[in-house]
Scaffold this active site. Structure first.
Site, PDB file in Angstrom:
ATOM      1  N   CYS A 291       0.833  -1.193   0.000  1.00  0.00           N
ATOM      2  CA  CYS A 291       0.000   0.000   0.000  1.00  0.00           C
ATOM      3  C   CYS A 291       0.871   1.248   0.000  1.00  0.00           C
ATOM      4  CB  CYS A 291      -0.965   0.047   1.173  1.00  0.00           C
ATOM      5  SG  CYS A 291      -2.139  -1.312   1.224  1.00  0.00           S
TER       6      CYS A 291
ATOM      7  N   ARG B 221       3.706  -0.165  -4.874  1.00  0.00           N
ATOM      8  CA  ARG B 221       3.436  -0.691  -3.531  1.00  0.00           C
ATOM      9  C   ARG B 221       2.072  -1.371  -3.447  1.00  0.00           C
ATOM     10  NH1 ARG B 221       6.898   1.137   0.361  1.00  0.00           N
ATOM     11  NH2 ARG B 221       5.358   0.604   1.943  1.00  0.00           N
TER      12      ARG B 221
ATOM     13  N   TRP C 220      -3.030  -2.464  -1.844  1.00  0.00           N
ATOM     14  CA  TRP C 220      -2.786  -3.896  -1.996  1.00  0.00           C
ATOM     15  C   TRP C 220      -3.711  -4.575  -0.994  1.00  0.00           C
ATOM     16  CZ3 TRP C 220      -1.026  -8.189   0.771  1.00  0.00           C
ATOM     17  CH2 TRP C 220      -0.603  -9.277  -0.002  1.00  0.00           C
TER      18      TRP C 220
ATOM     19  N   ASN D  48      -1.827   1.841   6.091  1.00  0.00           N
ATOM     20  CA  ASN D  48      -0.982   0.741   5.612  1.00  0.00           C
ATOM     21  C   ASN D  48      -0.729  -0.182   6.795  1.00  0.00           C
ATOM     22  OD1 ASN D  48       0.813  -0.931   4.312  1.00  0.00           O
ATOM     23  ND2 ASN D  48       2.480   0.555   4.234  1.00  0.00           N
ATOM     24  N   GLY D  49      -1.154  -1.426   6.675  1.00  0.00           N
ATOM     25  CA  GLY D  49      -0.974  -2.378   7.772  1.00  0.00           C
ATOM     26  C   GLY D  49      -2.214  -3.231   7.951  1.00  0.00           C
TER      27      GLY D  49
ATOM     28  N   GLU E  37      17.072 -17.759  -8.017  1.00  0.00           N
ATOM     29  CA  GLU E  37      16.710 -16.397  -8.387  1.00  0.00           C
ATOM     30  C   GLU E  37      16.153 -16.337  -9.810  1.00  0.00           C
ATOM     31  OE1 GLU E  37      16.176 -12.241  -8.326  1.00  0.00           O
ATOM     32  OE2 GLU E  37      16.149 -13.842  -6.831  1.00  0.00           O
TER      33      GLU E  37
ATOM     34  N   LYS F 119      12.421 -14.937 -10.759  1.00  0.00           N
ATOM     35  CA  LYS F 119      12.193 -13.840 -11.702  1.00  0.00           C
ATOM     36  C   LYS F 119      11.198 -14.255 -12.793  1.00  0.00           C
ATOM     37  CE  LYS F 119      13.941 -10.690  -9.856  1.00  0.00           C
ATOM     38  NZ  LYS F 119      13.603 -11.431  -8.728  1.00  0.00           N
TER      39      LYS F 119
ATOM     40  N   GLU G 137       7.501 -14.831 -11.221  1.00  0.00           N
ATOM     41  CA  GLU G 137       6.787 -13.719 -10.604  1.00  0.00           C
ATOM     42  C   GLU G 137       6.306 -12.690 -11.623  1.00  0.00           C
ATOM     43  OE1 GLU G 137       9.017 -11.452  -7.715  1.00  0.00           O
ATOM     44  OE2 GLU G 137      10.828 -11.496  -8.914  1.00  0.00           O
TER      45      GLU G 137
ATOM     46  N   HIS H 220      16.171 -36.726  -7.166  1.00  0.00           N
ATOM     47  CA  HIS H 220      15.457 -37.123  -5.952  1.00  0.00           C
ATOM     48  C   HIS H 220      13.983 -36.734  -5.998  1.00  0.00           C
ATOM     49  CE1 HIS H 220      19.178 -38.404  -4.012  1.00  0.00           C
ATOM     50  NE2 HIS H 220      19.732 -37.332  -4.558  1.00  0.00           N
TER      51      HIS H 220
ATOM     52  N   LYS I  17       5.780  -4.280  -3.843  1.00  0.00           N
ATOM     53  CA  LYS I  17       7.230  -4.123  -3.731  1.00  0.00           C
ATOM     54  C   LYS I  17       7.737  -4.362  -2.321  1.00  0.00           C
ATOM     55  CE  LYS I  17      11.291  -3.030  -5.379  1.00  0.00           C
ATOM     56  NZ  LYS I  17      11.975  -3.998  -6.248  1.00  0.00           N
TER      57      LYS I  17
END
Length: 586
Positions: free
Chosen positions: A2, A28, A71, A97-98, A464, A468, A471, A487, A581
């Site tokens: 947010c 955000r 968000w 925000n929270g 990584e 990338k 996402e 395995h 973010k």
């Protein structure tokens, strides 16, 4: 998560000022957005579902307003659930925000007292709670009392159209105040304030900010008024602008060579100081979340290989369950682009309670983990606006490589390798190289699954790379240590399954080629990344041999592939679905 932006000052275009601020904070959260401005004695409000994009506001002229880009955590993505939220009188407006953890309890009490709710959010509880507390108190007292009644980690900005005040308070979630010639701005991130001012106040936890014509700072713990400590940042506005690029993600990939060169040429003193701190510690731990954790894991491999030092590492969200062995002689090094990730802040607080020393690598001056650390080092990567982190990851790897060599007194060797890595990345992002990546992206764009494998220091690169790709392109991608393939996961390989194999010229080369051969024998399509082509590769991306610095350059083709896969699938690489973010809630 947010984004909050607010303005109070001399100008009469508050709605446009807030809207432009929200556009800079949209990374955000981009489920919905809204703005409230004072109109005579009440607030006019405008809310929309979806991304802001090139939106315009229809709100009337006003000299103060607040806004929010969301968000979603409580309630669906609807106009009613978008912020800001008003009280029953429409004279109090709130953005938040929270998460209000005692939302249900507070809401029941307020409904019993006659308050009418229009949304499903926990945020609306705050506006009605302030309204209730204001019946027998000033606005400042009502906000103070209300904020103390909230459970959880929250940042709020409340506005009162009757008193012409904006009041902010925080506990956990970030909030920054900017000032310039009698005008005040509030935002969740300093990058949104750069067009207006570089004179900033980083709001501390349990701090209340009261703004009308002047600014007052109050410590909520003892209700004490203190002097506001503003500081200047040296970011340039161009660093937060998209410039000639189509997306921030590709802009930030292109910025990586400059960032590497800057660290290699100017960080020696800081690196040596942190090396001394590590040397004195009895037990060093790297923690991070998501991409930052992959950098931690890479750092552990670099320290083991280069300086023969064991580093413990764990995802930050799991570190609380491993903390029992921390002592006053322990050192916890946290990696975080934003410096506001709750999964990092929480274990650092617990580590401090045990007396452990804290060091941080972060990209944001004044962020929560920056302020709470004993030793701090900025990544100096400039604002990173794309949700998928690229340049901050490279900056972390660059610092970790220098640290590893500094531990054995060979920092000049690290500098040479890093400058060579920067040159190689320049080649990898050249037009010719990018055309090859685009062709590969077109080939893979219809794949249902992709796998990435590596061994040794290339294992974190495989993780990584997988992160990338999945996402931003939404293609299921799984990263594995090469030896783990047999395995279980090899059961998923079938004809045409793409597998990206990281095969640098090091001690892992023969073993990872053997893994690639096993995959190919079961129908997999092998995409090799390394300095030496192999007969087993169906496709090959050359990354020159950079010795230990190969770990830095070899991830860049994966960043580019993720970006161009996303374009092939016609998605937005800067704002992937369901992500934000900075993760400031559990």
């Amino acid at each position: 998560m947010c984004g909050i932006f607010a303005y109070i000052g001399k100008r009469n275009d508050a709605a446009n000022i807030v809207l432009e601020g929200l556009k800079r904070l949209e990374y955000r959260g981009y489920d919905s957005w809204g703005i409230a401005v004072k109109n005579v004695k009440r607030f006019d409000i405008e809310k929309h579902v979806g991304k802001i994009g090139v939106a315009h506001t229809i709100l009337p002229p006003s000299n103060f307003g607040i806004g929010h880009t969301r968000w979603a955590t409580h309630g669906g993505v609807t106009d009613f659930n978008a912020h800001p939220h008003l009280d029953c009188t429409k004279t109090i407006s709130i953005v938040h925000n929270g998460i209000v953890e005692n939302n249900d309890v507070l809401k029941k009490k307020l409904i019993a007292k006659g308050h009418k709710f229009l949304s499903e959010t926990d945020t609306e509880v705050i506006s009605h709670l302030i309204e209730e507390n204001k019946k027998n108190n000033s606005f400042e007292e009502a906000v103070t009392k209300s904020f103390k009644e909230l459970d959880g980690l929250n940042a709020i900005v409340a506005a009162d159209s009757e008193t012409n005040e904006i009041i902010a308070a925080k506990n956990g979630s970030p909030l920054i105040v900017g000032k310039n010639n009698g005008e005040y701005y509030l935002a969740s991130d300093a990058s949104a304030l750069i067009p207006h001012t570089r004179t900033l106040l980083f709001v501390e936890d349990d701090m209340l900010i009261v703004i009308n014509k002047q600014l007052k700072v109050i410590l909520l713990r003892d209700n004490k008024v203190v002097t506001a400590k503003f500081e200047k940042i040296d970011w340039e506005i161009e660093e937060a602008e998209i410039g000639p690029y189509k997306h921030f993600m590709i802009k930030e990939i292109h910025e990586q060579p400059r960032i590497i060169r800057n660290i290699a040429k100017s960080y020696e003193k800081e690196i040596k100081l942190l090396s001394e701190v590590i040397d004195k510690a009895q037990g060093t731990f790297f923690i991070g979340a998501g991409t930052a954790y992959h950098a931690c894991l890479a750092g552990a491999y670099l320290f083991a290989k280069i300086s023969n030092i064991h580093i413990n590492t764990a995802p930050a969200s799991e570190f609380n369950y491993l903390e029992s062995f921390l002592t006053k002689k322990s050192l916890v090094i946290a990696l975080s682009q934003s410096g506001e990730t709750i999964d990092v802040i929480e274990p650092l607080n617990r580590a401090k309670q045990k007396g452990a020393k804290i060091a941080v690598l972060t990209n944001v001056l004044g962020s929560t983990i920056y302020r709470m650390s004993d030793f701090k080092m900025l990544l100096s990567a400039g604002p990173e606006k794309a949700v998928a982190s690229t340049k901050a990851y490279i900056a972390k790897l660059t610092i970790l490589l220098m640290l590893s060599f500094s531990m054995i007194g060979k920092i000049d060797r690290a500098k040479d390798l890093l400058l060579a890595a920067a040159d190689e990345i320049d080649r990898l992002i050249s037009d010719k190289s990018i055309e090859e990546i685009k062709a590969l992206a077109k080939l893979l764009s219809n794949s249902e699954h992709v796998y990435t494998i590596g061994r040794g220091a290339s294992y974190p690169t495989a993780l990584e790379a997988a992160l990338k790709i999945k996402e931003v392109s939404y293609i299921h991608t799984e990263g594995l240590a090469g030896g783990e393939l047999k395995h279980g996961t090899i059961a998923l390989i079938e004809k045409g399954t793409p597998v990206i194999v990281f095969a640098p010229n090091d001690e892992t080369f023969e073993a990872i080629i053997s893994n690639a051969t096993e995959i190919k024998s079961r129908g997999g399509v092998i995409i090799g990344v390394g300095s030496e082509n192999s007969a087993v590769f169906d496709h090959f991306i050359e990354v020159k041999d950079l010795s230990e610095a190969s770990i830095i350059a070899q991830v860049v083709p994966a960043q580019l592939l993720a970006y161009y896969l996303t374009l092939e699938k016609k998605y937005d690489p800067d704002k992937p679905r369901n992500l934000a973010k900075s993760v400031t809630v559990k």
